[in-house]
Motif scaffolding. Structure first.
Motif, mmCIF file in Angstrom:
data_model
loop_
_atom_site.group_PDB
_atom_site.id
_atom_site.type_symbol
_atom_site.label_atom_id
_atom_site.label_comp_id
_atom_site.label_asym_id
_atom_site.label_seq_id
_atom_site.Cartn_x
_atom_site.Cartn_y
_atom_site.Cartn_z
ATOM 1 N N ASP A 1 1.147 3.162 -13.567
ATOM 2 C CA ASP A 1 1.548 1.808 -13.968
ATOM 3 C C ASP A 1 2.210 1.066 -12.814
ATOM 4 O O ASP A 1 2.104 -0.166 -12.714
ATOM 5 N N THR A 2 2.912 1.788 -11.958
ATOM 6 C CA THR A 2 3.503 1.161 -10.776
ATOM 7 C C THR A 2 2.487 1.048 -9.655
ATOM 8 O O THR A 2 2.501 0.086 -8.879
ATOM 9 N N ALA A 3 1.584 2.013 -9.552
ATOM 10 C CA ALA A 3 0.614 2.028 -8.456
ATOM 11 C C ALA A 3 -0.384 0.870 -8.578
ATOM 12 O O ALA A 3 -0.750 0.245 -7.570
ATOM 13 N N ILE A 4 -0.821 0.527 -9.805
ATOM 14 C CA ILE A 4 -1.896 -0.461 -9.986
ATOM 15 C C ILE A 4 -1.517 -1.828 -9.429
ATOM 16 O O ILE A 4 -2.243 -2.385 -8.587
ATOM 17 N N TYR B 103 0.834 -1.209 0.000
ATOM 18 C CA TYR B 103 0.000 0.000 0.000
ATOM 19 C C TYR B 103 0.868 1.259 0.000
ATOM 20 O O TYR B 103 0.574 2.222 -0.719
ATOM 21 N N ASN B 104 1.940 1.251 0.800
ATOM 22 C CA ASN B 104 2.808 2.430 0.837
ATOM 23 C C ASN B 104 3.434 2.693 -0.521
ATOM 24 O O ASN B 104 3.494 3.836 -0.992
ATOM 25 N N ILE B 105 3.902 1.608 -1.204
ATOM 26 C CA ILE B 105 4.501 1.791 -2.525
ATOM 27 C C ILE B 105 3.441 2.264 -3.523
ATOM 28 O O ILE B 105 3.661 3.203 -4.304
ATOM 29 N N GLY B 106 2.256 1.626 -3.495
ATOM 30 C CA GLY B 106 1.212 1.985 -4.444
ATOM 31 C C GLY B 106 0.703 3.398 -4.234
ATOM 32 O O GLY B 106 0.520 4.152 -5.183
#
Length: 472
Positions: A405-408, A392-395
């Motif tokens: 594209d990285t969040a999904i 969740y923190n990264i997204g």
């Protein structure tokens, strides 16, 4: 700058063009507040946190609505380990400016992490307990509590200072010096730290009371001075030149006599004894040579046979690995479990191994046994909350930086590990919305509306659905 009387934007004149009130003194106060804020910002950038606090407080005395100064003051408190003071400043800032205020992110960073809140509570309780022990003259218990406090919050300057003070009281100067160095790394110009440091450095430095003592006439005595713990060791060197020469001559004569005795008396007997031992060993080796030769031949045959069997088994193993994914999947799961056993807090390594398992797809799923599934479910149940927080923190960070594209994939994994995380589901829908994948976004927004009715997420989802439908 806004007029304090009517709210009109002020010009370069010393009066408000809207209501005509004199604003010369008001401008001077606001400019002075900004100067103190800039001074505090410069001090914070060079880790003069105590000086930054003084400047920022002065800025807020002149302009209590200075949002940037209040948010920066909260960050300085947080860096010094004063989490409660930092939250107080951020809450005031949020009340003064409810919208478009970065204090929201700071507050969420602390309050939305239950483990961090528990750590903060434990830190405060143990620090108060350490103070109580100090009042009761129980320095040993106070030191234990402060070490626990610093294990939870290594940047807590007050805890470092109190621990250093306890070490000073027990005359453990080197330990006190190390704690004060840690304080200086966090807050480079703290007055209390510098006062303690001056006292400790004075006790650690060698005494120089005899530096100016008069020497006797004709004396060539030298001394070596060094510090050992709390004592200064003074070692005299009273070796005269002629004594050194005589010692060298005696040493040389002793070496010559020793070498002569070894050559004429001891060495010949040792040589004969060594020869006899060598001949005995050679006979023993000759007797064992024939038996070992036969044994070597037999072992070589066994080695060749085992080599052939190994090659055959290697071919079978390669074939097995190529047609069935059970071994690969089991190996990946074992690596994930091993990573958890070695370092339970290394969530990134565990997540990488589990991602590799997920990438094998349905083909590997067909070959997974019940034992594999049970172990996988146990591991996910154990580290699932940490994996959810990690993804969740990264997204969320990628979503905030518009890297959808990285969040999904990271938000999808966060929701998969905790399907009650409504924020992950909502931001996942917005990521699809901003990448114009409207079909997927509609499904996710509909799910948010059904699962979290009456919330801000649901209302935002309804708005996005309306936009999609109108665009269609």
């Amino acid at each position: 700058m806004i007029c304090y009387n009517c709210g009109c934007r002020l010009s370069e004149h010393n009066f408000c063009t809207g209501c005509g009130v004199d604003v010369s003194l008001y401008k001077r106060i606001m400019f002075t507040s900004n100067r103190f804020y800039n001074d505090g910002l410069e001090k914070a950038s060079v880790r003069d946190l105590s000086g930054a606090i003084v400047s920022l407080r002065q800025s807020l005395k002149l302009n209590k609505n200075h949002i940037d100064a209040r948010n920066l003051l909260g960050l300085v408190y947080f860096e010094m380990g004063e989490v409660v003071s930092a939250l107080s400043e951020w809450v005031i800032s949020k009340n003064l400016r409810p919208k478009k205020n970065i204090a929201d992110d700071y507050i969420d960073m602390v309050q939305n992490n239950q483990s961090r809140l528990d750590t903060i509570n434990q830190t405060i309780k143990k620090y108060n307990q350490a103070l109580q022990y100090c009042y009761q003259d129980s320095e040993d218990l106070a030191v234990i509590q402060l070490k626990k406090v610093l294990s939870y919050n290594p940047k807590y300057v007050c805890a470092h200072q109190l621990l250093a003070l306890l070490y000073i009281q027990t005359e453990e100067w080197e330990k006190a010096y190390r704690e004060l160095q840690k304080c200086c790394q966090i807050d480079a110009n703290n007055t209390i730290t510098l006062r303690y440091m001056k006292e400790v450095e004075h006790m650690l430095s060698p005494e120089e009371g005899t530096k100016n003592a008069p020497k006797k006439r004709g004396s060539s005595e030298k001394i070596v001075r060094y510090q050992s713990g709390n004592e200064t060791i003074i070692q005299p060197l009273n070796v005269k030149e002629h004594r050194g020469v005589s010692s060298l001559l005696n040493l040389g004569l002793g070496v010559i006599i020793g070498v002569a005795i070894a050559c004429f008396l001891i060495l010949p007997g040792r040589i004969q004894s060594a020869k006899a031992d060598i001949n005995k060993d050679l006979r023993a080796v000759s007797e064992q040579s024939d038996a070992k030769t036969a044994t070597i031949d037999e072992l070589e045959q066994k080695v060749q046979k085992l080599t052939d069997e190994k090659a055959l088994l290697s071919e079978e193993l390669a074939s097995y690995q190529g047609t069935d994914g059970t071994l690969q999947a089991t190996d990946g799961l074992m690596m994930a479990v091993s990573a958890y056993m070695k370092a339970p807090d290394d969530i990134k390594a565990i997540a990488d191994y589990l991602e590799a398992l997920d990438e094998e797809g349905e083909e590997a799923e067909e070959h997974k046994t019940d034992a594999f599934t049970s172990l996988y479910d146990s591991l996910v149940a154990t580290v699932g909350p940490k994996l959810e927080e990690y993804y969740y923190n990264i997204g969320y960070s990628s979503f905030r930086s518009e890297d959808y594209d990285t969040a999904i994939p990271n938000l999808e994994r966060a929701y998969r590990y905790n399907n009650t995380n409504g924020d992950a589901l909502f931001y996942l829908g917005e990521s699809y919305f901003y990448t114009e994948d409207y079909d997927t976004a509609k499904k996710i927004f509909a799910q948010v509306i059904d699962d979290y009715p009456g919330t801000r997420k649901a209302s935002s989802s309804e708005t996005h659905l309306a936009e999609i439908n109108n665009a269609g």
